[in-house]
Design a protein around this motif. Structure first.
Motif, PDB file in Angstrom:
ATOM      1  N   THR A  86      -9.123  -5.093   3.831  1.00  0.00           N
ATOM      2  CA  THR A  86      -8.825  -4.788   2.437  1.00  0.00           C
ATOM      3  C   THR A  86      -9.943  -5.325   1.549  1.00  0.00           C
ATOM      4  O   THR A  86     -10.383  -6.466   1.700  1.00  0.00           O
ATOM      5  CB  THR A  86      -7.493  -5.436   2.018  1.00  0.00           C
ATOM      6  OG1 THR A  86      -6.487  -5.084   2.963  1.00  0.00           O
ATOM      7  CG2 THR A  86      -7.082  -4.972   0.644  1.00  0.00           C
ATOM      8  N   MET A 117       0.833  -1.200   0.000  1.00  0.00           N
ATOM      9  CA  MET A 117       0.000   0.000   0.000  1.00  0.00           C
ATOM     10  C   MET A 117       0.866   1.247   0.000  1.00  0.00           C
ATOM     11  O   MET A 117       2.054   1.196   0.314  1.00  0.00           O
ATOM     12  CB  MET A 117      -0.916   0.018   1.235  1.00  0.00           C
ATOM     13  CG  MET A 117      -1.923  -1.102   1.305  1.00  0.00           C
ATOM     14  SD  MET A 117      -3.015  -0.913   2.744  1.00  0.00           S
ATOM     15  CE  MET A 117      -4.099  -2.326   2.536  1.00  0.00           C
ATOM     16  N   ARG A 118       0.254   2.348  -0.337  1.00  0.00           N
ATOM     17  CA  ARG A 118       0.948   3.625  -0.205  1.00  0.00           C
ATOM     18  C   ARG A 118       1.323   3.835   1.258  1.00  0.00           C
ATOM     19  O   ARG A 118       0.513   3.585   2.156  1.00  0.00           O
ATOM     20  CB  ARG A 118       0.051   4.761  -0.693  1.00  0.00           C
ATOM     21  CG  ARG A 118      -0.170   4.781  -2.197  1.00  0.00           C
ATOM     22  CD  ARG A 118      -1.261   5.746  -2.592  1.00  0.00           C
ATOM     23  NE  ARG A 118      -1.096   7.052  -1.939  1.00  0.00           N
ATOM     24  CZ  ARG A 118      -2.027   8.015  -1.959  1.00  0.00           C
ATOM     25  NH1 ARG A 118      -3.184   7.783  -2.573  1.00  0.00           N
ATOM     26  NH2 ARG A 118      -1.803   9.174  -1.358  1.00  0.00           N
ATOM     27  N   ASP A 119       2.529   4.287   1.478  1.00  0.00           N
ATOM     28  CA  ASP A 119       3.037   4.387   2.847  1.00  0.00           C
ATOM     29  C   ASP A 119       2.190   5.302   3.716  1.00  0.00           C
ATOM     30  O   ASP A 119       1.962   5.018   4.894  1.00  0.00           O
ATOM     31  CB  ASP A 119       4.488   4.885   2.814  1.00  0.00           C
ATOM     32  CG  ASP A 119       5.130   4.899   4.192  1.00  0.00           C
ATOM     33  OD1 ASP A 119       5.017   3.873   4.893  1.00  0.00           O
ATOM     34  OD2 ASP A 119       5.724   5.932   4.559  1.00  0.00           O
ATOM     35  N   ASP A 120       1.671   6.398   3.149  1.00  0.00           N
ATOM     36  CA  ASP A 120       0.884   7.350   3.938  1.00  0.00           C
ATOM     37  C   ASP A 120      -0.510   6.834   4.253  1.00  0.00           C
ATOM     38  O   ASP A 120      -1.229   7.419   5.074  1.00  0.00           O
ATOM     39  CB  ASP A 120       0.794   8.696   3.214  1.00  0.00           C
ATOM     40  CG  ASP A 120       0.195   8.563   1.817  1.00  0.00           C
ATOM     41  OD1 ASP A 120       0.358   7.483   1.201  1.00  0.00           O
ATOM     42  OD2 ASP A 120      -0.434   9.525   1.354  1.00  0.00           O
ATOM     43  N   LEU A 121      -0.917   5.718   3.611  1.00  0.00           N
ATOM     44  CA  LEU A 121      -2.248   5.158   3.855  1.00  0.00           C
ATOM     45  C   LEU A 121      -2.186   3.785   4.529  1.00  0.00           C
ATOM     46  O   LEU A 121      -3.211   3.125   4.660  1.00  0.00           O
ATOM     47  CB  LEU A 121      -3.019   5.038   2.534  1.00  0.00           C
ATOM     48  CG  LEU A 121      -3.316   6.357   1.802  1.00  0.00           C
ATOM     49  CD1 LEU A 121      -4.051   6.077   0.501  1.00  0.00           C
ATOM     50  CD2 LEU A 121      -4.133   7.297   2.687  1.00  0.00           C
ATOM     51  N   SER A 122      -1.011   3.364   4.936  1.00  0.00           N
ATOM     52  CA  SER A 122      -0.870   2.049   5.567  1.00  0.00           C
ATOM     53  C   SER A 122      -1.657   1.989   6.873  1.00  0.00           C
ATOM     54  O   SER A 122      -1.721   2.963   7.623  1.00  0.00           O
ATOM     55  CB  SER A 122       0.607   1.751   5.844  1.00  0.00           C
ATOM     56  OG  SER A 122       1.313   1.598   4.632  1.00  0.00           O
ATOM     57  N   ASP A 123      -2.246   0.836   7.128  1.00  0.00           N
ATOM     58  CA  ASP A 123      -3.098   0.632   8.311  1.00  0.00           C
ATOM     59  C   ASP A 123      -2.333  -0.233   9.317  1.00  0.00           C
ATOM     60  O   ASP A 123      -2.311  -1.452   9.211  1.00  0.00           O
ATOM     61  CB  ASP A 123      -4.395  -0.051   7.884  1.00  0.00           C
ATOM     62  CG  ASP A 123      -5.388  -0.201   9.025  1.00  0.00           C
ATOM     63  OD1 ASP A 123      -5.068   0.254  10.140  1.00  0.00           O
ATOM     64  OD2 ASP A 123      -6.469  -0.765   8.791  1.00  0.00           O
ATOM     65  N   ASP A 142      -9.587  -1.735  -3.363  1.00  0.00           N
ATOM     66  CA  ASP A 142      -9.008  -0.838  -2.357  1.00  0.00           C
ATOM     67  C   ASP A 142      -8.053   0.158  -3.015  1.00  0.00           C
ATOM     68  O   ASP A 142      -7.084  -0.229  -3.695  1.00  0.00           O
ATOM     69  CB  ASP A 142      -8.257  -1.686  -1.317  1.00  0.00           C
ATOM     70  CG  ASP A 142      -8.089  -0.955   0.001  1.00  0.00           C
ATOM     71  OD1 ASP A 142      -7.652   0.210  -0.034  1.00  0.00           O
ATOM     72  OD2 ASP A 142      -8.380  -1.552   1.042  1.00  0.00           O
ATOM     73  N   ASP A 143      -8.328   1.472  -2.809  1.00  0.00           N
ATOM     74  CA  ASP A 143      -7.511   2.499  -3.454  1.00  0.00           C
ATOM     75  C   ASP A 143      -6.173   2.714  -2.759  1.00  0.00           C
ATOM     76  O   ASP A 143      -5.341   3.481  -3.245  1.00  0.00           O
ATOM     77  CB  ASP A 143      -8.283   3.826  -3.519  1.00  0.00           C
ATOM     78  CG  ASP A 143      -8.709   4.315  -2.137  1.00  0.00           C
ATOM     79  OD1 ASP A 143      -8.446   3.608  -1.130  1.00  0.00           O
ATOM     80  OD2 ASP A 143      -9.312   5.401  -2.058  1.00  0.00           O
ATOM     81  N   ARG A 144      -5.953   2.051  -1.641  1.00  0.00           N
ATOM     82  CA  ARG A 144      -4.677   2.194  -0.933  1.00  0.00           C
ATOM     83  C   ARG A 144      -3.579   1.332  -1.551  1.00  0.00           C
ATOM     84  O   ARG A 144      -2.389   1.563  -1.332  1.00  0.00           O
ATOM     85  CB  ARG A 144      -4.839   1.796   0.538  1.00  0.00           C
ATOM     86  CG  ARG A 144      -5.818   2.644   1.325  1.00  0.00           C
ATOM     87  CD  ARG A 144      -6.048   2.041   2.717  1.00  0.00           C
ATOM     88  NE  ARG A 144      -6.657   0.723   2.651  1.00  0.00           N
ATOM     89  CZ  ARG A 144      -6.809  -0.097   3.701  1.00  0.00           C
ATOM     90  NH1 ARG A 144      -6.357   0.278   4.887  1.00  0.00           N
ATOM     91  NH2 ARG A 144      -7.382  -1.277   3.545  1.00  0.00           N
ATOM     92  N   THR A 183      -1.033  -0.268  -4.194  1.00  0.00           N
ATOM     93  CA  THR A 183      -0.282   0.152  -5.376  1.00  0.00           C
ATOM     94  C   THR A 183      -0.392  -0.905  -6.468  1.00  0.00           C
ATOM     95  O   THR A 183      -0.898  -2.011  -6.244  1.00  0.00           O
ATOM     96  CB  THR A 183       1.201   0.361  -5.023  1.00  0.00           C
ATOM     97  OG1 THR A 183       1.764  -0.905  -4.621  1.00  0.00           O
ATOM     98  CG2 THR A 183       1.360   1.370  -3.892  1.00  0.00           C
TER      99      THR A 183
END
Length: 463
Positions: free
Chosen positions: A339, A326-332, A343-345, A347
């Protein structure tokens, strides 16, 4: 232990915080050392017996016929002795019965060798007397070695070879002699099965303990029983300090008969298999992991690996590793959001490595470090939910899956139960498979699950 609990009196008690964290571990390691010494002395006894038998009958201690029979007998003897539990825990305080089992294994070894030699028509006239002298001499040395080991055990372990702990939680109590005791309330311990941090604390407390006894009010029986069972420790729950164990009442809710944690020997065997296979896997898959790391780095900013805290064996927290998908700024980090397929998170690289399970490959290093196994219940994120409820809120038995080591793959996964857990049924199907796996465990079963895993690496729920 029962006598110790009945000795409790209605007097003031100062809780022990068990500041010496290594004491229990030292006791367990001493036992392991004593087992090794017993096995070594038995092996030496057999070797010495053959050498003396050689010298008496053949005139040379290293004569070829006797030496060959000795080399043949030793592995057979050790295998039979291990199988008969000649080196089990009881050998430390019941030396006579353990010694008899060891000598019986030696007798069975020599009888088997004679039978094979006779069956192959290669039995020589000197074989029977040689084996008979070897048996008598080796047996004498086994008895002497066990006597010495038993004396060492008494000095190193005292009268009790086990690491035992008594927890007094909210009942009248007093001093218990010769046993580690803690007052749960005084040091803030409670069996809160909705608090992973508390379960982690209890799991670490019990890490080097062989047996735990809890004395607590009846309303906390089920919670304490569930904690003990899920951490894989042998234990008993008492209604109060003068009663019989509350096992029937407290265990009924969690179906203890369905979950039997792996023994220490089984865990060692499982660990040995993991080390052999994971070392080969890492060497073989290193190029693929390197290419994946480069692809992740080229597509988006952030670390190559995603690290997340999860509960593992004995309810102890550990960090699981994955390739970041996932994009690092959106990691859960807590796994609060499941998921979904669109899921738009995720990549573009992440979508591919999730679909092909490549994102899980860094967990091979979790296996190498011992926090995971190749096969076992999959460890879940702490915030994982189904039907908007945390997993353990749906079924208290969820914690029982932590009675064994979490795995990179498992029975639930090869049955197709993978991907997001959207409904209650998604969790229940996985949990049933996880508990079945613990109940049916064997090395062969692990190998079967590993083989079946190759058929589900690419799965429709892998998103």
């Amino acid at each position: 232990m029962t006598a110790s609990l009945r000795a409790l009196q209605n007097t003031t008690f100062t809780a022990s915080k068990i500041t010496n964290k290594g004491s229990s571990l030292t006791k367990r390691s001493r036992r392991a050392g004593l087992y090794s010494i017993m096995l070594t002395t038995d092996a030496l006894a057999v070797c010495i017996g053959f050498l003396i038998s050689n010298a008496l009958l053949l005139g040379q201690p290293f004569a070829s016929p006797g030496l060959k029979l000795g080399l043949l007998s030793l592995p057979i003897f050790l295998a039979l002795a291990l199988n008969s539990k000649a080196y089990g825990r009881s050998a430390l305080y019941r030396s006579a019965s353990a010694t008899v089992r060891s000598i019986a294994a030696l007798f069975a070894t020599f009888a088997l060798i004679l039978f094979v030699l006779f069956g192959l028509s290669i039995l020589k006239p000197h074989h029977p007397p040689f084996l008979a002298f070897g048996f008598l001499i080796s047996s004498a040395f086994i008895v002497a070695g066990r006597y010495i080991c038993h004396g060492f055990a008494k000095r190193m372990l005292g009268t009790n070879p086990l690491s035992e702990l008594i927890i007094v939680d909210g009942v009248p109590h007093g001093p218990i002699f010769d046993q580690p005791v803690i007052d749960a309330k005084a040091i803030g311990l409670h069996p809160d099965i909705s608090d992973p941090a508390m379960l982690d604390r209890l799991g670490n407390l019990f890490r080097s303990i062989d047996r735990v006894v809890v004395a607590c009010p009846v309303e906390r029986h089920n919670d304490w029983a569930l904690v003990l069972k899920s951490t894989g420790v042998t234990g008993e729950v008492y209604r109060h300090y003068r009663s019989a164990p509350a096992e029937t009442n407290s265990m009924a809710l969690i179906h203890a008969s369905q979950v039997k944690p792996l023994t220490r020997v089984q865990l060692w065997l499982k660990r040995l298999m993991d080390l052999v296979l994971v070392s080969i896997a890492i060497l073989f898959l290193a190029p693929l992991m390197l290419v994946t790391a480069i692809a992740i780095k080229l597509e988006s900013r952030g670390p190559v690996l995603f690290k997340q805290r999860r509960l593992g064996h004995g309810n102890r927290l550990f960090h699981i590793y994955k390739f970041r998908s996932m994009r690092d700024d959106l990691s859960d980090l807590n796994g609060d959001r499941s998921t979904d397929r669109d899921d738009d998170r995720i990549t573009r690289v992440g979508r591919f490595i999730r679909a092909t399970s490549i994102d899980e490959l860094p967990q091979l290093f979790n296996v190498l470090f011992g926090t995971m196994s190749l096969v076992g219940p999959r460890p879940h994120a702490l915030g994982s939910k189904a039907d908007s409820k945390l997993f353990w809120e749906i079924d208290r038995n969820y914690w029982l899956r932590h009675a064994t080591i979490p795995g990179l793959t498992g029975l639930a996964q090869v049955r197709g139960f993978r991907g997001a857990t959207m409904t209650r049924a998604d969790l229940e199907l996985r949990l049933a498979s996880d508990l079945e796996y613990i109940q049916r465990w064997s090395l062969g079963y692990d190998l079967l699950i590993l083989a079946r895993t190759f058929g589900v690496i690419v799965h429709r729920n892998g998103f």
